[in-house]
Scaffold this motif. Structure first.
Motif, PDB file in Angstrom:
ATOM      1  N   ALA A  74       0.858  -1.197   0.000  1.00 13.56           N
ATOM      2  CA  ALA A  74       0.000   0.000   0.000  1.00 13.56           C
ATOM      3  C   ALA A  74       0.882   1.230   0.000  1.00 13.56           C
ATOM      4  O   ALA A  74       2.017   1.196   0.472  1.00 13.56           O
ATOM      5  CB  ALA A  74      -0.901   0.016   1.231  1.00 13.56           C
ATOM      6  N   GLY A  75       0.334   2.319  -0.520  1.00  6.17           N
ATOM      7  CA  GLY A  75       1.040   3.586  -0.475  1.00  6.17           C
ATOM      8  C   GLY A  75       1.061   4.126   0.948  1.00  6.17           C
ATOM      9  O   GLY A  75       0.275   3.696   1.805  1.00  6.17           O
ATOM     10  N   ALA A  76       1.935   5.068   1.201  1.00  3.62           N
ATOM     11  CA  ALA A  76       2.081   5.625   2.547  1.00  3.62           C
ATOM     12  C   ALA A  76       0.775   6.248   3.036  1.00  3.62           C
ATOM     13  O   ALA A  76       0.341   6.011   4.165  1.00  3.62           O
ATOM     14  CB  ALA A  76       3.212   6.652   2.571  1.00  3.62           C
ATOM     15  N   MET A  77       0.130   7.065   2.203  1.00  2.12           N
ATOM     16  CA  MET A  77      -1.101   7.716   2.626  1.00  2.12           C
ATOM     17  C   MET A  77      -2.194   6.692   2.877  1.00  2.12           C
ATOM     18  O   MET A  77      -2.951   6.822   3.840  1.00  2.12           O
ATOM     19  CB  MET A  77      -1.551   8.716   1.569  1.00  2.12           C
ATOM     20  CG  MET A  77      -1.605  10.172   1.920  1.00  2.12           C
ATOM     21  SD  MET A  77      -1.125  10.768   3.505  1.00  2.12           S
ATOM     22  CE  MET A  77      -2.677  11.358   4.059  1.00  2.12           C
ATOM     23  N   THR A  78      -2.282   5.687   2.041  1.00  2.00           N
ATOM     24  CA  THR A  78      -3.279   4.636   2.230  1.00  2.00           C
ATOM     25  C   THR A  78      -3.062   3.934   3.561  1.00  2.00           C
ATOM     26  O   THR A  78      -4.003   3.703   4.317  1.00  2.00           O
ATOM     27  CB  THR A  78      -3.210   3.615   1.072  1.00  2.00           C
ATOM     28  OG1 THR A  78      -3.423   4.311  -0.155  1.00  2.00           O
ATOM     29  CG2 THR A  78      -4.233   2.513   1.235  1.00  2.00           C
ATOM     30  N   TRP A  79      -1.815   3.614   3.852  1.00  2.00           N
ATOM     31  CA  TRP A  79      -1.463   2.947   5.107  1.00  2.00           C
ATOM     32  C   TRP A  79      -1.813   3.832   6.297  1.00  2.00           C
ATOM     33  O   TRP A  79      -2.414   3.371   7.266  1.00  2.00           O
ATOM     34  CB  TRP A  79       0.032   2.600   5.092  1.00  2.00           C
ATOM     35  CG  TRP A  79       0.484   1.713   6.207  1.00  2.00           C
ATOM     36  CD1 TRP A  79       0.380   0.357   6.267  1.00  2.00           C
ATOM     37  CD2 TRP A  79       1.139   2.114   7.419  1.00  2.00           C
ATOM     38  NE1 TRP A  79       0.931  -0.106   7.447  1.00  2.00           N
ATOM     39  CE2 TRP A  79       1.404   0.948   8.160  1.00  2.00           C
ATOM     40  CE3 TRP A  79       1.528   3.350   7.945  1.00  2.00           C
ATOM     41  CZ2 TRP A  79       2.032   0.970   9.411  1.00  2.00           C
ATOM     42  CZ3 TRP A  79       2.147   3.377   9.181  1.00  2.00           C
ATOM     43  CH2 TRP A  79       2.404   2.203   9.907  1.00  2.00           C
ATOM     44  N   LEU A  80      -1.462   5.113   6.206  1.00  2.61           N
ATOM     45  CA  LEU A  80      -1.739   6.040   7.305  1.00  2.61           C
ATOM     46  C   LEU A  80      -3.243   6.253   7.510  1.00  2.61           C
ATOM     47  O   LEU A  80      -3.727   6.267   8.648  1.00  2.61           O
ATOM     48  CB  LEU A  80      -1.043   7.381   7.047  1.00  2.61           C
ATOM     49  CG  LEU A  80       0.485   7.363   7.133  1.00  2.61           C
ATOM     50  CD1 LEU A  80       1.069   8.643   6.548  1.00  2.61           C
ATOM     51  CD2 LEU A  80       0.938   7.162   8.570  1.00  2.61           C
ATOM     52  N   ILE A  81      -3.981   6.410   6.425  1.00  7.64           N
ATOM     53  CA  ILE A  81      -5.430   6.620   6.538  1.00  7.64           C
ATOM     54  C   ILE A  81      -6.095   5.380   7.131  1.00  7.64           C
ATOM     55  O   ILE A  81      -6.982   5.487   7.978  1.00  7.64           O
ATOM     56  CB  ILE A  81      -6.036   7.010   5.179  1.00  7.64           C
ATOM     57  CG1 ILE A  81      -5.612   8.446   4.820  1.00  7.64           C
ATOM     58  CG2 ILE A  81      -7.559   6.895   5.197  1.00  7.64           C
ATOM     59  CD1 ILE A  81      -5.968   8.871   3.404  1.00  7.64           C
ATOM     60  N   ALA A  82      -5.670   4.201   6.713  1.00  6.48           N
ATOM     61  CA  ALA A  82      -6.236   2.973   7.272  1.00  6.48           C
ATOM     62  C   ALA A  82      -5.947   2.889   8.773  1.00  6.48           C
ATOM     63  O   ALA A  82      -6.828   2.517   9.561  1.00  6.48           O
ATOM     64  CB  ALA A  82      -5.665   1.753   6.555  1.00  6.48           C
ATOM     65  N   LEU A  83      -4.750   3.261   9.165  1.00  2.34           N
ATOM     66  CA  LEU A  83      -4.385   3.248  10.578  1.00  2.34           C
ATOM     67  C   LEU A  83      -5.266   4.206  11.379  1.00  2.34           C
ATOM     68  O   LEU A  83      -5.831   3.836  12.413  1.00  2.34           O
ATOM     69  CB  LEU A  83      -2.900   3.616  10.740  1.00  2.34           C
ATOM     70  CG  LEU A  83      -2.380   3.727  12.165  1.00  2.34           C
ATOM     71  CD1 LEU A  83      -2.330   2.349  12.810  1.00  2.34           C
ATOM     72  CD2 LEU A  83      -1.004   4.372  12.174  1.00  2.34           C
ATOM     73  N   VAL A  84      -5.414   5.430  10.886  1.00  8.54           N
ATOM     74  CA  VAL A  84      -6.233   6.437  11.568  1.00  8.54           C
ATOM     75  C   VAL A  84      -7.691   5.996  11.610  1.00  8.54           C
ATOM     76  O   VAL A  84      -8.368   6.117  12.633  1.00  8.54           O
ATOM     77  CB  VAL A  84      -6.077   7.809  10.878  1.00  8.54           C
ATOM     78  CG1 VAL A  84      -7.140   8.780  11.327  1.00  8.54           C
ATOM     79  CG2 VAL A  84      -4.700   8.373  11.162  1.00  8.54           C
ATOM     80  N   ARG A  85      -8.180   5.487  10.510  1.00  3.15           N
ATOM     81  CA  ARG A  85      -9.571   5.030  10.441  1.00  3.15           C
ATOM     82  C   ARG A  85      -9.817   3.926  11.457  1.00  3.15           C
ATOM     83  O   ARG A  85     -10.810   3.930  12.178  1.00  3.15           O
ATOM     84  CB  ARG A  85      -9.883   4.539   9.033  1.00  3.15           C
ATOM     85  CG  ARG A  85     -11.295   4.055   8.872  1.00  3.15           C
ATOM     86  CD  ARG A  85     -11.537   3.542   7.434  1.00  3.15           C
ATOM     87  NE  ARG A  85     -12.784   2.829   7.394  1.00  3.15           N
ATOM     88  CZ  ARG A  85     -12.936   1.555   7.691  1.00  3.15           C
ATOM     89  NH1 ARG A  85     -11.882   0.829   8.038  1.00  3.15           N
ATOM     90  NH2 ARG A  85     -14.112   0.984   7.637  1.00  3.15           N
ATOM     91  N   ASN A  86      -8.910   2.967  11.546  1.00  4.49           N
ATOM     92  CA  ASN A  86      -9.067   1.876  12.508  1.00  4.49           C
ATOM     93  C   ASN A  86      -9.030   2.383  13.945  1.00  4.49           C
ATOM     94  O   ASN A  86      -9.793   1.912  14.792  1.00  4.49           O
ATOM     95  CB  ASN A  86      -8.011   0.799  12.277  1.00  4.49           C
ATOM     96  CG  ASN A  86      -8.242   0.048  10.985  1.00  4.49           C
ATOM     97  OD1 ASN A  86      -9.346   0.033  10.446  1.00  4.49           O
ATOM     98  ND2 ASN A  86      -7.200  -0.564  10.466  1.00  4.49           N
ATOM     99  N   LYS A  87      -8.164   3.333  14.224  1.00  5.60           N
ATOM    100  CA  LYS A  87      -8.112   3.926  15.573  1.00  5.60           C
ATOM    101  C   LYS A  87      -9.424   4.640  15.892  1.00  5.60           C
ATOM    102  O   LYS A  87      -9.932   4.553  17.012  1.00  5.60           O
ATOM    103  CB  LYS A  87      -6.942   4.915  15.692  1.00  5.60           C
ATOM    104  CG  LYS A  87      -5.578   4.301  15.605  1.00  5.60           C
ATOM    105  CD  LYS A  87      -5.144   3.765  16.930  1.00  5.60           C
ATOM    106  CE  LYS A  87      -3.719   3.238  16.829  1.00  5.60           C
ATOM    107  NZ  LYS A  87      -3.398   2.385  17.964  1.00  5.60           N
ATOM    108  N   ALA A  88      -9.958   5.360  14.922  1.00  4.30           N
ATOM    109  CA  ALA A  88     -11.223   6.072  15.140  1.00  4.30           C
ATOM    110  C   ALA A  88     -12.370   5.082  15.345  1.00  4.30           C
ATOM    111  O   ALA A  88     -13.238   5.307  16.208  1.00  4.30           O
ATOM    112  CB  ALA A  88     -11.514   7.001  13.967  1.00  4.30           C
ATOM    113  N   ILE A  89     -12.378   3.994  14.594  1.00  4.34           N
ATOM    114  CA  ILE A  89     -13.418   2.973  14.778  1.00  4.34           C
ATOM    115  C   ILE A  89     -13.308   2.367  16.169  1.00  4.34           C
ATOM    116  O   ILE A  89     -14.317   2.169  16.853  1.00  4.34           O
ATOM    117  CB  ILE A  89     -13.328   1.897  13.677  1.00  4.34           C
ATOM    118  CG1 ILE A  89     -13.809   2.481  12.350  1.00  4.34           C
ATOM    119  CG2 ILE A  89     -14.137   0.658  14.049  1.00  4.34           C
ATOM    120  CD1 ILE A  89     -13.572   1.578  11.160  1.00  4.34           C
ATOM    121  N   ASP A  90     -12.088   2.097  16.605  1.00  2.00           N
ATOM    122  CA  ASP A  90     -11.900   1.580  17.964  1.00  2.00           C
ATOM    123  C   ASP A  90     -12.471   2.546  18.992  1.00  2.00           C
ATOM    124  O   ASP A  90     -13.135   2.140  19.951  1.00  2.00           O
ATOM    125  CB  ASP A  90     -10.414   1.343  18.261  1.00  2.00           C
ATOM    126  CG  ASP A  90      -9.835   0.164  17.493  1.00  2.00           C
ATOM    127  OD1 ASP A  90     -10.628  -0.645  16.951  1.00  2.00           O
ATOM    128  OD2 ASP A  90      -8.594   0.062  17.428  1.00  2.00           O
TER     129      ASP A  90
END
Length: 185
Positions: A74-90
């Motif tokens: 994955a691209g850097a932004m994709t990886w970062l957005i997925a990380l942030v999204r998962n944290k927000a869902i948590d």
């Protein structure tokens, strides 16, 4: 914010260097990506303080787990957005008692004052995504937004919409395929 291939590669290098505990690379990565990632947090969480906390948690994780980033996956932004999204869902799941309206309107979360989030949303990519979302039928659009921004499971979404689980999954899958096709043109 139209990201060029050179920008993407630079972000990937910064993320890889961050994974090697390079503080300067981490600072530059934060400077370049935090407004956009804060925009994701602000959209998903109704409380600005919570959005800021989730963003901070995400960057702590970036510092600790940056070495797990693989640009081949994955691209850097994709990886970062997925990380942030998962944290927000948590975070949303931690506060399950604050249930969202069935007709959750993503635009209702944003503050009217100009913030880094609103600046990020005014980018060309955001407008393009909004245009592509408008091309979906209302039920697909609502289902995708709720799935991605409320953190609800397919089962919860199906129950709220009073449709079978398979129907909900189909709406979201077909909608995502249509979004991808629209964004690739």
């Amino acid at each position: 914010m139209s990201v060029t291939r050179a920008d993407q590669e630079n972000l990937e290098r910064l993320l890889q260097r961050t994974g090697q505990s390079d503080r300067d690379a981490f600072a530059e990565l934060y400077r370049r990506t935090s407004p956009r990632l804060f925009g994701v947090c602000a959209r998903m969480l109704s409380d600005r303080r919570e959005a800021e906390e989730v963003l901070q948690e995400a960057y702590v994780t970036v510092w600790q787990r940056g070495s797990s980033f693989d640009p081949a996956r994955a691209g850097a932004m994709t990886w970062l957005i997925a990380l942030v999204r998962n944290k927000a869902i948590d975070r949303l799941r931690q506060h399950q008692n604050a249930t969202l309206d069935h007709d959750f309107a993503i635009d209702s979360v944003a503050d009217d004052d100009p913030t880094p989030a609103s600046k990020a949303e005014s980018t060309q990519e955001y407008r393009r995504l909004e245009e592509c979302l408008k091309q979906l039928d209302a039920q697909q659009r609502r289902s995708i937004r709720e799935a991605f921004f409320s953190g609800n499971t397919y089962n919860e979404l199906a129950e709220r919409a009073k449709v079978p689980l398979g129907t909900m999954k189909s709406w979201i899958r077909r909608g995502l395929l249509q979004l991808r096709a629209c964004l690739e043109t």
